[in-house]
Design a protein around this motif. Structure first.
Motif, mmCIF file in Angstrom:
data_model
loop_
_atom_site.group_PDB
_atom_site.id
_atom_site.type_symbol
_atom_site.label_atom_id
_atom_site.label_comp_id
_atom_site.label_asym_id
_atom_site.label_seq_id
_atom_site.Cartn_x
_atom_site.Cartn_y
_atom_site.Cartn_z
ATOM 1 N N THR A 1 47.769 22.212 37.690
ATOM 2 C CA THR A 1 47.877 22.726 39.048
ATOM 3 C C THR A 1 46.481 23.053 39.543
ATOM 4 O O THR A 1 45.660 23.567 38.786
ATOM 5 C CB THR A 1 48.744 24.001 39.086
ATOM 6 N N TYR A 2 46.226 22.740 40.796
ATOM 7 C CA TYR A 2 44.936 23.033 41.419
ATOM 8 C C TYR A 2 45.157 24.134 42.444
ATOM 9 O O TYR A 2 46.023 24.012 43.306
ATOM 10 C CB TYR A 2 44.366 21.792 42.103
ATOM 11 N N LYS A 3 44.382 25.213 42.330
ATOM 12 C CA LYS A 3 44.484 26.318 43.285
ATOM 13 C C LYS A 3 43.123 26.538 43.927
ATOM 14 O O LYS A 3 42.145 26.831 43.242
ATOM 15 C CB LYS A 3 44.952 27.611 42.620
ATOM 16 N N VAL A 4 43.081 26.382 45.238
ATOM 17 C CA VAL A 4 41.859 26.606 46.002
ATOM 18 C C VAL A 4 41.994 27.950 46.695
ATOM 19 O O VAL A 4 42.996 28.219 47.356
ATOM 20 C CB VAL A 4 41.650 25.481 47.047
ATOM 21 N N SER A 5 40.993 28.809 46.517
ATOM 22 C CA SER A 5 40.974 30.123 47.162
ATOM 23 C C SER A 5 39.670 30.273 47.925
ATOM 24 O O SER A 5 38.597 29.944 47.417
ATOM 25 C CB SER A 5 41.089 31.242 46.127
ATOM 26 N N ILE A 6 39.791 30.761 49.156
ATOM 27 C CA ILE A 6 38.627 30.976 50.011
ATOM 28 C C ILE A 6 38.571 32.475 50.301
ATOM 29 O O ILE A 6 39.453 33.014 50.960
ATOM 30 C CB ILE A 6 38.728 30.140 51.300
ATOM 31 N N PHE A 7 37.535 33.140 49.767
ATOM 32 C CA PHE A 7 37.395 34.590 49.848
ATOM 33 C C PHE A 7 36.281 34.968 50.814
ATOM 34 O O PHE A 7 35.192 34.403 50.738
ATOM 35 C CB PHE A 7 36.995 35.174 48.484
ATOM 36 N N LYS A 8 36.530 35.963 51.652
ATOM 37 C CA LYS A 8 35.441 36.436 52.504
ATOM 38 C C LYS A 8 34.432 37.195 51.642
ATOM 39 O O LYS A 8 34.800 37.800 50.640
ATOM 40 C CB LYS A 8 35.957 37.272 53.666
ATOM 41 N N THR A 9 33.172 37.124 52.022
ATOM 42 C CA THR A 9 32.135 37.855 51.293
ATOM 43 C C THR A 9 32.200 39.326 51.685
ATOM 44 O O THR A 9 32.832 39.696 52.681
ATOM 45 C CB THR A 9 30.733 37.293 51.612
ATOM 46 N N GLU A 10 31.523 40.168 50.918
ATOM 47 C CA GLU A 10 31.517 41.603 51.198
ATOM 48 C C GLU A 10 30.900 41.921 52.552
ATOM 49 O O GLU A 10 31.300 42.870 53.222
ATOM 50 C CB GLU A 10 30.767 42.351 50.101
ATOM 51 N N SER A 11 29.937 41.116 52.977
ATOM 52 C CA SER A 11 29.261 41.391 54.249
ATOM 53 C C SER A 11 29.995 40.820 55.462
ATOM 54 O O SER A 11 29.640 41.127 56.597
ATOM 55 C CB SER A 11 27.837 40.826 54.212
ATOM 56 N N SER A 12 31.028 40.019 55.230
ATOM 57 C CA SER A 12 31.761 39.400 56.329
ATOM 58 C C SER A 12 32.703 40.400 56.996
ATOM 59 O O SER A 12 33.420 41.133 56.319
ATOM 60 C CB SER A 12 32.559 38.203 55.811
ATOM 61 N N THR A 13 32.712 40.402 58.320
ATOM 62 C CA THR A 13 33.644 41.272 59.050
ATOM 63 C C THR A 13 34.924 40.537 59.426
ATOM 64 O O THR A 13 35.887 41.171 59.853
ATOM 65 C CB THR A 13 32.988 41.823 60.334
#
Length: 118
Positions: free
Chosen positions: A81-93
């Motif tokens: 299974t392939y899982k793609v996750s896109i996380f905001k950075t700590e500095s992103s609002t």
């Protein structure tokens, strides 16, 4: 590109997955990003991408109304299974975005489709 997917909650990652066709399947991925909102001075959007928990790319800061394409230069590591996750950075609002995704499966053709003497 005039639209984009975002996570349900601003603090959540944007995630999607797919199952491999078989144990030897190989895949290439292309992801397209463009900022669709004219951000105010106090807003920012940046994010990192993981595939199956491994850092794939980032941080990414999409350009306003300008498409950026991120792609794998070699087949993704074989997985069930392939899982793609896109996380905001700590500095992103703002939460991460994804405008489009393309996933290609490698097909091996054991016999040439053309005459070898051509």
């Amino acid at each position: 590109m005039s639209s984009a997917a975002i996570p349900e909650k601003d603090s959540s990652p944007l995630a999607f997955n797919w199952d491999a066709e078989n144990v030897t399947s190989e895949y290439y991925i292309y992801m397209h990003f463009a900022e669709v909102v004219d951000l105010k001075a106090n807003q920012s959007r940046s994010f990192n991408i993981t595939i199956n928990g491994n850092h794939f790319y980032g941080p990414i800061v999409p350009d306003y109304l300008s498409s950026n394409t991120l792609y794998s230069t070699s087949a993704l590591m074989i997985a069930q299974t392939y899982k793609v996750s896109i996380f905001k950075t700590e500095s992103s609002t703002l939460p991460p975005i994804l405008n489009a995704v393309e996933i290609y499966s490698v097909r091996d053709f054991p016999y040439s489709e053309t005459d070898q003497q051509d």
